[in-house]
Design a protein around this motif. Structure first.
Motif, PDB file in Angstrom:
ATOM      1  N   ASN A  77       0.828  -1.210   0.000  1.00 18.25           N
ATOM      2  CA  ASN A  77       0.000   0.000   0.000  1.00 18.25           C
ATOM      3  C   ASN A  77       0.863   1.262   0.000  1.00 18.25           C
ATOM      4  OD1 ASN A  77      -2.504  -1.359  -0.015  1.00 18.25           O
ATOM      5  ND2 ASN A  77      -2.329  -1.693   2.183  1.00 18.25           N
ATOM      6  N   LYS A  78       1.941   1.224  -0.788  1.00 18.60           N
ATOM      7  CA  LYS A  78       2.868   2.354  -0.897  1.00 18.60           C
ATOM      8  C   LYS A  78       3.101   2.668  -2.379  1.00 18.60           C
ATOM      9  CE  LYS A  78       4.433   2.362   3.496  1.00 18.60           C
ATOM     10  NZ  LYS A  78       3.957   3.274   4.429  1.00 18.60           N
ATOM     11  N   GLU A  79       3.395   3.924  -2.622  1.00 22.58           N
ATOM     12  CA  GLU A  79       3.783   4.357  -3.958  1.00 22.58           C
ATOM     13  C   GLU A  79       5.301   4.392  -4.014  1.00 22.58           C
ATOM     14  OE1 GLU A  79       1.676   7.381  -6.980  1.00 22.58           O
ATOM     15  OE2 GLU A  79       2.558   8.350  -5.238  1.00 22.58           O
ATOM     16  N   PHE A  80       5.871   4.023  -5.164  1.00 27.02           N
ATOM     17  CA  PHE A  80       7.325   4.002  -5.293  1.00 27.02           C
ATOM     18  C   PHE A  80       7.759   4.460  -6.682  1.00 27.02           C
ATOM     19  CE2 PHE A  80       5.830  -0.155  -6.602  1.00 27.02           C
ATOM     20  CZ  PHE A  80       6.616  -0.495  -7.698  1.00 27.02           C
ATOM     21  N   HIS A  81       9.004   4.959  -6.767  1.00 32.14           N
ATOM     22  CA  HIS A  81       9.591   5.363  -8.044  1.00 32.14           C
ATOM     23  C   HIS A  81       9.807   4.120  -8.890  1.00 32.14           C
ATOM     24  CE1 HIS A  81      13.009   6.391 -10.764  1.00 32.14           C
ATOM     25  NE2 HIS A  81      12.152   7.359 -11.035  1.00 32.14           N
ATOM     26  N   LEU A  82       9.472   4.246 -10.124  1.00 35.70           N
ATOM     27  CA  LEU A  82       9.474   3.132 -11.057  1.00 35.70           C
ATOM     28  C   LEU A  82      10.500   3.370 -12.150  1.00 35.70           C
ATOM     29  CD1 LEU A  82       7.692   0.642 -11.979  1.00 35.70           C
ATOM     30  CD2 LEU A  82       6.333   2.303 -13.214  1.00 35.70           C
ATOM     31  N   GLU A  83      11.201   2.327 -12.531  1.00 39.09           N
ATOM     32  CA  GLU A  83      12.077   2.387 -13.702  1.00 39.09           C
ATOM     33  C   GLU A  83      11.429   1.555 -14.796  1.00 39.09           C
ATOM     34  OE1 GLU A  83      16.152   1.480 -12.798  1.00 39.09           O
ATOM     35  OE2 GLU A  83      15.962   2.414 -10.832  1.00 39.09           O
ATOM     36  N   PHE A  84      11.701   1.909 -16.044  1.00 37.05           N
ATOM     37  CA  PHE A  84      11.037   1.239 -17.158  1.00 37.05           C
ATOM     38  C   PHE A  84      11.287  -0.265 -17.147  1.00 37.05           C
ATOM     39  CE2 PHE A  84      10.353  -0.002 -21.584  1.00 37.05           C
ATOM     40  CZ  PHE A  84       9.087   0.510 -21.771  1.00 37.05           C
ATOM     41  N   SER A  85      12.506  -0.649 -16.811  1.00 37.65           N
ATOM     42  CA  SER A  85      12.846  -2.074 -16.839  1.00 37.65           C
ATOM     43  C   SER A  85      12.774  -2.739 -15.466  1.00 37.65           C
ATOM     44  CB  SER A  85      14.248  -2.259 -17.419  1.00 37.65           C
ATOM     45  OG  SER A  85      15.181  -1.590 -16.605  1.00 37.65           O
ATOM     46  N   LYS A  86      12.395  -1.983 -14.450  1.00 39.90           N
ATOM     47  CA  LYS A  86      12.318  -2.540 -13.095  1.00 39.90           C
ATOM     48  C   LYS A  86      11.023  -2.072 -12.442  1.00 39.90           C
ATOM     49  CE  LYS A  86      15.006  -3.297  -9.026  1.00 39.90           C
ATOM     50  NZ  LYS A  86      14.950  -2.791  -7.784  1.00 39.90           N
ATOM     51  N   LYS A  87      10.076  -2.974 -12.360  1.00 41.73           N
ATOM     52  CA  LYS A  87       8.751  -2.620 -11.849  1.00 41.73           C
ATOM     53  C   LYS A  87       8.440  -3.317 -10.523  1.00 41.73           C
ATOM     54  CE  LYS A  87       6.906  -1.469 -16.366  1.00 41.73           C
ATOM     55  NZ  LYS A  87       8.087  -1.568 -17.174  1.00 41.73           N
ATOM     56  N   GLU A  88       9.487  -3.691  -9.799  1.00 44.90           N
ATOM     57  CA  GLU A  88       9.291  -4.329  -8.500  1.00 44.90           C
ATOM     58  C   GLU A  88       9.322  -3.284  -7.388  1.00 44.90           C
ATOM     59  OE1 GLU A  88      11.974  -5.441 -10.453  1.00 44.90           O
ATOM     60  OE2 GLU A  88      10.878  -7.096 -11.369  1.00 44.90           O
ATOM     61  N   CYS A  89       8.470  -3.494  -6.401  1.00 49.06           N
ATOM     62  CA  CYS A  89       8.430  -2.629  -5.229  1.00 49.06           C
ATOM     63  C   CYS A  89       9.743  -2.782  -4.466  1.00 49.06           C
ATOM     64  CB  CYS A  89       7.248  -3.038  -4.349  1.00 49.06           C
ATOM     65  SG  CYS A  89       7.220  -2.229  -2.741  1.00 49.06           S
ATOM     66  N   PRO A  90      10.386  -1.684  -4.096  1.00 57.38           N
ATOM     67  CA  PRO A  90      11.657  -1.782  -3.382  1.00 57.38           C
ATOM     68  C   PRO A  90      11.507  -2.271  -1.936  1.00 57.38           C
ATOM     69  CG  PRO A  90      11.000   0.502  -3.581  1.00 57.38           C
ATOM     70  CD  PRO A  90      10.012  -0.302  -4.377  1.00 57.38           C
ATOM     71  N   ILE A  91      10.275  -2.300  -1.434  1.00 57.66           N
ATOM     72  CA  ILE A  91      10.040  -2.737  -0.058  1.00 57.66           C
ATOM     73  C   ILE A  91       9.800  -4.247   0.009  1.00 57.66           C
ATOM     74  CG2 ILE A  91       8.521  -2.499   1.960  1.00 57.66           C
ATOM     75  CD1 ILE A  91       8.026   0.411   0.950  1.00 57.66           C
ATOM     76  N   CYS A  92       8.885  -4.737  -0.827  1.00 61.28           N
ATOM     77  CA  CYS A  92       8.510  -6.160  -0.739  1.00 61.28           C
ATOM     78  C   CYS A  92       8.880  -6.982  -1.976  1.00 61.28           C
ATOM     79  CB  CYS A  92       7.024  -6.285  -0.457  1.00 61.28           C
ATOM     80  SG  CYS A  92       5.978  -5.812  -1.849  1.00 61.28           S
ATOM     81  N   ASN A  93       9.420  -6.321  -3.009  1.00 58.89           N
ATOM     82  CA  ASN A  93       9.816  -6.960  -4.272  1.00 58.89           C
ATOM     83  C   ASN A  93       8.645  -7.520  -5.077  1.00 58.89           C
ATOM     84  OD1 ASN A  93      12.594  -6.413  -4.088  1.00 58.89           O
ATOM     85  ND2 ASN A  93      12.827  -8.106  -2.645  1.00 58.89           N
ATOM     86  N   SER A  94       7.429  -7.091  -4.770  1.00 57.73           N
ATOM     87  CA  SER A  94       6.273  -7.492  -5.570  1.00 57.73           C
ATOM     88  C   SER A  94       6.277  -6.719  -6.882  1.00 57.73           C
ATOM     89  CB  SER A  94       4.966  -7.183  -4.827  1.00 57.73           C
ATOM     90  OG  SER A  94       4.841  -7.953  -3.685  1.00 57.73           O
ATOM     91  N   TYR A  95       5.883  -7.385  -7.951  1.00 58.98           N
ATOM     92  CA  TYR A  95       5.799  -6.771  -9.264  1.00 58.98           C
ATOM     93  C   TYR A  95       4.537  -5.920  -9.334  1.00 58.98           C
ATOM     94  CZ  TYR A  95       5.880  -6.456 -14.347  1.00 58.98           C
ATOM     95  OH  TYR A  95       5.925  -6.001 -15.629  1.00 58.98           O
ATOM     96  N   SER A  96       4.645  -4.688  -9.831  1.00 61.11           N
ATOM     97  CA  SER A  96       3.489  -3.803  -9.918  1.00 61.11           C
ATOM     98  C   SER A  96       3.344  -3.236 -11.322  1.00 61.11           C
ATOM     99  CB  SER A  96       3.630  -2.645  -8.937  1.00 61.11           C
ATOM    100  OG  SER A  96       2.527  -1.776  -9.070  1.00 61.11           O
ATOM    101  N   MET A  97       2.153  -3.348 -11.862  1.00 64.61           N
ATOM    102  CA  MET A  97       1.812  -2.700 -13.136  1.00 64.61           C
ATOM    103  C   MET A  97       0.814  -1.567 -12.910  1.00 64.61           C
ATOM    104  SD  MET A  97       3.553  -3.701 -15.642  1.00 64.61           S
ATOM    105  CE  MET A  97       2.625  -2.939 -16.950  1.00 64.61           C
ATOM    106  N   ASP A  98       0.592  -1.211 -11.661  1.00 62.64           N
ATOM    107  CA  ASP A  98      -0.333  -0.135 -11.314  1.00 62.64           C
ATOM    108  C   ASP A  98       0.430   1.191 -11.362  1.00 62.64           C
ATOM    109  OD1 ASP A  98      -2.498   1.292 -10.497  1.00 62.64           O
ATOM    110  OD2 ASP A  98      -2.634   0.386  -8.505  1.00 62.64           O
ATOM    111  N   ILE A  99       0.705   1.656 -12.587  1.00 65.77           N
ATOM    112  CA  ILE A  99       1.502   2.862 -12.798  1.00 65.77           C
ATOM    113  C   ILE A  99       0.613   4.087 -12.581  1.00 65.77           C
ATOM    114  CG2 ILE A  99       2.883   4.162 -14.459  1.00 65.77           C
ATOM    115  CD1 ILE A  99       3.560   1.389 -15.723  1.00 65.77           C
TER     116      ILE A  99
END
Length: 113
Positions: A77-99
């Motif tokens: 339930n956090k927002e994070f900075h996204l890189e084009f080739s890296k879409k994993e949450c830096p906290i839990c490493n879950s993959y997110s496509m909710d851009i």
């Protein structure tokens, strides 16, 4: 060079807004461009200078603000900075496509008199 068609649309929107709001001279235009829009700012400025000649936007400043790409992690339930080739949450490493930010191209503000 899609920057030319983008600026053409921007100038059309600016002119329409100026007519609706009795603005006779544009001083500044602010665009917000997402970092994933992959717009070449130099080409955008060049196209603006070329297409704005002899019009209400001639001589106006074109300010391009970069919008950082962000995604939302449904797991943390956090927002994070996204890189084009890296879409994993830096906290839990879950993959997110909710851009939530990063692809926008917005005419944000028009300043004039």
């Amino acid at each position: 060079m899609h920057e030319l068609s983008i600026i053409s649309s921007v100038i059309n929107m600016v002119e329409e807004n100026c007519r609706d709001n009795n603005i006779s001279k544009v001083e500044k235009i602010v665009l917000k461009m997402g970092e994933f829009s992959y717009i070449n700012n130099s080409a955008l400025i060049f196209a603006f200078e070329s297409l704005s000649k002899d019009g209400i936007c001639e001589g106006a400043t074109l300010d391009i603000e970069k919008v950082i790409a962000m995604a939302y992690c449904k797991n943390c339930n956090k927002e994070f900075h996204l890189e084009f080739s890296k879409k994993e949450c830096p906290i839990c490493n879950s993959y997110s496509m909710d851009i939530t930010n990063g692809y926008e191209m917005l005419l944000y503000r028009i300043e004039g008199e």
